[in-house]
Design an enzyme around this catalytic site. Structure first.
Site, short mmCIF file in Angstrom:
data_model
loop_
_atom_site.label_atom_id
_atom_site.label_comp_id
_atom_site.label_asym_id
_atom_site.label_seq_id
_atom_site.Cartn_x
_atom_site.Cartn_y
_atom_site.Cartn_z
N THR A 163 0.38 -1.22 0.11
CA THR A 163 0.29 -0.20 0.13
C THR A 163 1.35 1.49 -0.46
O THR A 163 1.88 1.04 -0.42
CB THR A 163 -1.12 -0.65 1.10
N VAL A 191 -12.41 -5.43 3.28
CA VAL A 191 -12.03 -4.02 4.14
C VAL A 191 -10.65 -4.40 5.20
O VAL A 191 -10.85 -5.58 5.67
CB VAL A 191 -13.45 -3.10 5.23
N ASP A 193 -6.54 -3.20 6.76
CA ASP A 193 -6.29 -2.33 8.21
C ASP A 193 -6.32 -1.07 8.09
O ASP A 193 -6.47 -0.51 8.52
CB ASP A 193 -4.95 -2.78 8.47
N THR A 212 1.59 -0.99 6.38
CA THR A 212 1.83 -1.10 5.03
C THR A 212 2.50 -2.79 4.90
O THR A 212 3.16 -3.31 5.81
CB THR A 212 2.70 -0.94 4.48
#
Length: 283
Positions: A163, A191, A193, A212
């Site tokens: 991410t 969904v 973290d 991440t």
């Protein structure tokens, strides 16, 4: 303005120099902003526009063939905004800011978040598929629409753990922002973290963190909060990041990375994946 940004913790990539250049540009863009909140978000927006990262354009595809974006942002006064499960929204970080600044809520999801973005003038019809993700998806046998078919497909294909994020400090304000396209072939509507306060992002008077990695593992230990807790105990950012990753690995066996910045603008990072590219004002 002091800044640190990451492009995701995960496997080695084919274009590290290209990604490093985008990260450098993102930090240079963010450091010109007047506030830490704007700096963190503008840094992340550059990464959301780059298809080589898993956020915004180039985000991971869910089991129904749709890319959905999530983001969260927080400042040292505990102001928080997050948004998730948004199809057609490249700049999830901007929507998170809208939630923070214009609603009494912490997290808004799905169609409601997209409607909020549209009302705020944020593009909600962006093409989030890039050549890389489209080609990878086309190589798969897409599942049917039934939940049974979707679950079977996810068990075989679910992967990935990167991410993007940034933490900024301007001497008065500290802000953390994280944004993602999720994990590859997750169940539609999953969904992770990133929009969860304390997991993908967290900020207090001591500093901020952006995480991440494997979102389920990160959420189980609230990784970003754990890193900031170490700052509050007096540890420096490098030690705070290292200890948080060690704890995540010990507890869950998961893979992740985290960037950390304290109130004075000192930065640190740690990861237990193959790589995690970062850039900062101190580089």
């Amino acid at each position: 303005m002091e800044l640190i940004a990451h492009g995701g913790a995960g496997s080695a990539v084919e274009n590290p120099n290209e990604r490093a250049a985008v990260l450098e540009n993102a930090v240079e863009t963010g450091r010109t902003e007047a506030t830490a909140l704007s700096a963190a978000i503008e840094t992340v927006k550059v990464l959301e526009e780059a298809p080589s990262f898993n956020a915004g354009v180039g985000g991971a595809i869910q089991s129904d063939g749709i890319v959905r974006t999530d983001a969260g942002v927080m400042t040292n006064d505990r102001s928080v905004g997050a948004a998730c499960s948004m199809a057609g929204v490249a700049h999830a970080s901007e929507v998170a800011r809208v939630v923070l600044e214009t609603t009494p809520h912490v997290l808004v999801a799905g169609e409601g978040a997209v409607s909020l973005a549209e009302k705020a003038g944020i593009d909600t019809d962006a093409e989030l598929l890039c050549d890389r993700t489209r080609s990878r998806w086309n190589e798969l046998d897409a599942p049917g629409s039934s939940i049974e078919a979707q679950l079977s497909f996810v068990r075989e294909q679910f992967a990935g753990h990167d991410t993007v994020g940034a933490v900024a400090a301007d001497g008065e304000e500290i802000a953390a922002c994280t944004s993602t396209g999720g994990r590859w072939c997750a169940l539609a509507g999953r969904v992770g973290d990133v929009p969860q306060v304390g997991s993908g992002f967290y900020c207090t008077h001591a500093g901020g963190a952006s995480a991440t990695g494997e979102g389920e593992a990160i959420a189980r230990v609230t990784l970003a909060r754990r890193a900031v807790d170490h700052l509050e105990l007096g540890r420096d950012p490098a030690d705070a990041a290292t200890l948080a990753i060690e704890e995540l690995e010990d507890i869950t066996g998961g893979l992740a990375g985290v960037i950390v910045m304290d109130r004075d603008g000192n930065a640190g990072s740690a990861f237990n994946t193959e790589m995690m590219q970062t850039d900062s004002t101190s580089d």
